[in-house]
Scaffold this motif. Structure first.
Motif, PDB file in Angstrom:
ATOM      1  N   LYS A  28      75.792 -20.802  37.124  1.00 49.52           N
ATOM      2  CA  LYS A  28      77.215 -20.549  36.883  1.00 49.52           C
ATOM      3  C   LYS A  28      77.383 -19.590  35.709  1.00 49.52           C
ATOM      4  N   GLY A  29      76.494 -19.697  34.736  1.00 55.96           N
ATOM      5  CA  GLY A  29      76.562 -18.809  33.587  1.00 55.96           C
ATOM      6  C   GLY A  29      76.312 -17.365  33.968  1.00 55.96           C
ATOM      7  N   LYS A  30      75.401 -17.145  34.894  1.00 57.45           N
ATOM      8  CA  LYS A  30      75.117 -15.787  35.351  1.00 57.45           C
ATOM      9  C   LYS A  30      76.352 -15.175  35.996  1.00 57.45           C
ATOM     10  N   ALA A  31      77.040 -15.948  36.804  1.00 59.69           N
ATOM     11  CA  ALA A  31      78.259 -15.455  37.454  1.00 59.69           C
ATOM     12  C   ALA A  31      79.331 -15.126  36.416  1.00 59.69           C
ATOM     13  N   LYS A  32      79.412 -15.944  35.384  1.00 58.97           N
ATOM     14  CA  LYS A  32      80.431 -15.748  34.348  1.00 58.97           C
ATOM     15  C   LYS A  32      80.078 -14.598  33.414  1.00 58.97           C
ATOM     16  N   SER A  33      78.797 -14.246  33.350  1.00 62.59           N
ATOM     17  CA  SER A  33      78.331 -13.256  32.373  1.00 62.59           C
ATOM     18  C   SER A  33      78.766 -11.832  32.693  1.00 62.59           C
ATOM     19  N   ILE A  34      79.426 -11.634  33.801  1.00 57.66           N
ATOM     20  CA  ILE A  34      79.894 -10.283  34.152  1.00 57.66           C
ATOM     21  C   ILE A  34      80.791  -9.716  33.061  1.00 57.66           C
ATOM     22  N   THR A  35      81.502 -10.607  32.349  1.00 55.32           N
ATOM     23  CA  THR A  35      82.376 -10.145  31.273  1.00 55.32           C
ATOM     24  C   THR A  35      81.594  -9.737  30.026  1.00 55.32           C
ATOM     25  N   CYS A  36      80.297 -10.056  29.993  1.00 54.65           N
ATOM     26  CA  CYS A  36      79.476  -9.778  28.819  1.00 54.65           C
ATOM     27  C   CYS A  36      78.642  -8.508  28.969  1.00 54.65           C
ATOM     28  N   ILE A  37      78.525  -8.023  30.206  1.00 52.70           N
ATOM     29  CA  ILE A  37      77.613  -6.924  30.519  1.00 52.70           C
ATOM     30  C   ILE A  37      77.885  -5.670  29.701  1.00 52.70           C
ATOM     31  N   GLY A  38      79.165  -5.339  29.513  1.00 54.30           N
ATOM     32  CA  GLY A  38      79.519  -4.105  28.825  1.00 54.30           C
ATOM     33  C   GLY A  38      78.895  -3.958  27.452  1.00 54.30           C
ATOM     34  N   CYS A  39      78.785  -5.050  26.730  1.00 58.34           N
ATOM     35  CA  CYS A  39      78.241  -5.006  25.368  1.00 58.34           C
ATOM     36  C   CYS A  39      76.800  -5.519  25.271  1.00 58.34           C
ATOM     37  N   HIS A  40      76.489  -6.550  26.074  1.00 63.47           N
ATOM     38  CA  HIS A  40      75.199  -7.223  25.910  1.00 63.47           C
ATOM     39  C   HIS A  40      74.197  -6.955  27.031  1.00 63.47           C
ATOM     40  N   GLY A  41      74.575  -6.160  28.014  1.00 62.00           N
ATOM     41  CA  GLY A  41      73.655  -5.839  29.097  1.00 62.00           C
ATOM     42  C   GLY A  41      73.635  -6.901  30.187  1.00 62.00           C
ATOM     43  N   ALA A  42      73.153  -6.516  31.358  1.00 60.96           N
ATOM     44  CA  ALA A  42      73.161  -7.408  32.519  1.00 60.96           C
ATOM     45  C   ALA A  42      72.314  -8.651  32.311  1.00 60.96           C
ATOM     46  N   ASP A  43      71.243  -8.517  31.532  1.00 59.82           N
ATOM     47  CA  ASP A  43      70.352  -9.659  31.307  1.00 59.82           C
ATOM     48  C   ASP A  43      70.376 -10.135  29.860  1.00 59.82           C
ATOM     49  N   GLY A  44      71.373  -9.692  29.114  1.00 63.82           N
ATOM     50  CA  GLY A  44      71.478 -10.114  27.725  1.00 63.82           C
ATOM     51  C   GLY A  44      70.716  -9.255  26.742  1.00 63.82           C
ATOM     52  N   ASN A  45      70.153  -8.133  27.225  1.00 67.06           N
ATOM     53  CA  ASN A  45      69.450  -7.202  26.342  1.00 67.06           C
ATOM     54  C   ASN A  45      70.308  -5.955  26.149  1.00 67.06           C
ATOM     55  N   SER A  46      71.094  -5.962  25.095  1.00 62.93           N
ATOM     56  CA  SER A  46      71.987  -4.836  24.853  1.00 62.93           C
ATOM     57  C   SER A  46      71.191  -3.572  24.543  1.00 62.93           C
ATOM     58  N   VAL A  47      71.747  -2.442  24.929  1.00 65.95           N
ATOM     59  CA  VAL A  47      71.098  -1.168  24.622  1.00 65.95           C
ATOM     60  C   VAL A  47      71.771  -0.490  23.437  1.00 65.95           C
ATOM     61  N   VAL A  48      72.919  -0.997  23.036  1.00 63.00           N
ATOM     62  CA  VAL A  48      73.624  -0.468  21.867  1.00 63.00           C
ATOM     63  C   VAL A  48      73.214  -1.308  20.656  1.00 63.00           C
ATOM     64  N   PRO A  49      72.610  -0.702  19.640  1.00 59.32           N
ATOM     65  CA  PRO A  49      72.022  -1.462  18.536  1.00 59.32           C
ATOM     66  C   PRO A  49      72.990  -2.253  17.671  1.00 59.32           C
ATOM     67  N   THR A  50      74.290  -1.993  17.798  1.00 57.23           N
ATOM     68  CA  THR A  50      75.253  -2.771  17.018  1.00 57.23           C
ATOM     69  C   THR A  50      75.672  -4.045  17.742  1.00 57.23           C
ATOM     70  N   PHE A  51      75.279  -4.176  19.015  1.00 58.42           N
ATOM     71  CA  PHE A  51      75.552  -5.397  19.767  1.00 58.42           C
ATOM     72  C   PHE A  51      74.256  -6.189  19.896  1.00 58.42           C
ATOM     73  N   PRO A  52      74.284  -7.487  19.628  1.00 55.61           N
ATOM     74  CA  PRO A  52      73.037  -8.257  19.620  1.00 55.61           C
ATOM     75  C   PRO A  52      72.450  -8.511  20.999  1.00 55.61           C
ATOM     76  N   LYS A  53      71.142  -8.661  21.026  1.00 57.04           N
ATOM     77  CA  LYS A  53      70.465  -9.148  22.220  1.00 57.04           C
ATOM     78  C   LYS A  53      70.705 -10.663  22.281  1.00 57.04           C
ATOM     79  N   LEU A  54      71.110 -11.145  23.439  1.00 57.62           N
ATOM     80  CA  LEU A  54      71.326 -12.577  23.633  1.00 57.62           C
ATOM     81  C   LEU A  54      70.182 -13.209  24.411  1.00 57.62           C
ATOM     82  N   ALA A  55      69.471 -12.399  25.160  1.00 56.60           N
ATOM     83  CA  ALA A  55      68.387 -12.890  26.015  1.00 56.60           C
ATOM     84  C   ALA A  55      67.325 -13.627  25.205  1.00 56.60           C
ATOM     85  N   GLY A  56      66.962 -14.818  25.671  1.00 61.00           N
ATOM     86  CA  GLY A  56      65.891 -15.564  25.039  1.00 61.00           C
ATOM     87  C   GLY A  56      66.287 -16.358  23.811  1.00 61.00           C
ATOM     88  N   GLN A  57      67.553 -16.222  23.402  1.00 63.26           N
ATOM     89  CA  GLN A  57      68.016 -17.022  22.273  1.00 63.26           C
ATOM     90  C   GLN A  57      68.160 -18.472  22.716  1.00 63.26           C
TER      91      GLN A  57
END
Length: 215
Positions: A28-57
């Motif tokens: 369910k979290g994966k489905a909801k994460s669509i709102t997070c993609i813009g800043c944190h990436g599709a898998d939680g690994n942001s490519v913009v260095p001012t936005f944190p990586k969430l993956a693996g936390q």
């Protein structure tokens, strides 16, 4: 020193374990994460260095941060808008999803800043009472999930530096009375106490070392 660290662990564990953790549904979290993609990436690994990586936390740490954004214990205008419509279940599910993802590798560096960061991370700054980061975040930067201490390894240096300076800024606010941005949602003021005697160069050095993956 060991007694002091033991008290820190116990205080953090008690706070973290009794009020934060709740098992979420990663699907369910994966489905909801669509709102997070813009800043944190599709898998939680942001490519913009001012936005944190969430993956693996850790799931518990992610959930705490979402709750803190919602309660305004942690102030961020962008995140405040994102979490406003989220339910308790939504936040738990998002935390569960990102916790199952794999953190992307850091960027290896080897220079004077890296070496200073390694020294501070491993040994602290004894003259001014700065505790070594390794005490709470581990030799590999994996954190201690059961005590609420986050994983740091391979996180973006720019993001880490910003957060450390926000923690430090709280000390400046107290001393000067200025109304400036700060971050106060750590456990028992540990990060505020840790950063108050660090220079900006030292903060940047610690961030550079952590972002490399702690190799």
């Amino acid at each position: 020193m060991m007694n002091k660290l033991a008290l820190i662990f116990l205080a953090a564990f008690a706070l973290f374990s009794t009020s934060t953790f709740a098992a979420g549904d990663a699907v369910k979290g994966k489905a909801k994460s669509i709102t997070c993609i813009g800043c944190h990436g599709a898998d939680g690994n942001s490519v913009v260095p001012t936005f944190p990586k969430l993956a693996g936390q850790s799931e518990g740490y992610l959930l705490k941060q979402l709750k803190d954004f919602k309660s305004r214990a942690r102030i961020d205008t962008v995140m405040a808008g994102i979490v406003a419509p989220l339910s308790e279940a939504d936040m738990a599910n998002l935390a569960a999803y990102f916790a199952t993802q794999k953190t992307s590798k850091g960027v290896p560096v080897s220079n004077a800043l890296f070496k200073l960061g390694r020294t501070l991370y491993r040994g602290g700054k004894k003259k001014s009472g700065v505790t070594a980061c390794i005490a709470c975040h581990g030799p590999k930067g994996k954190g201690i999930p059961s005590a609420g201490f986050p994983a740091l390894a391979s996180q973006h240096a720019a993001y880490l530096s910003k957060q450390l300076k926000l923690f430090r800024q709280h000390s400046f606010n107290i001393q000067t009375g200025e109304t400036l941005p700060s971050r106060t949602n750590d456990y028992e003021g540990m990060m505020i106490n840790f950063t108050k005697n660090l220079t900006s160069k030292e903060i940047n050095a610690i961030a550079a070392y952590i972002s490399s993956g702690l190799e």
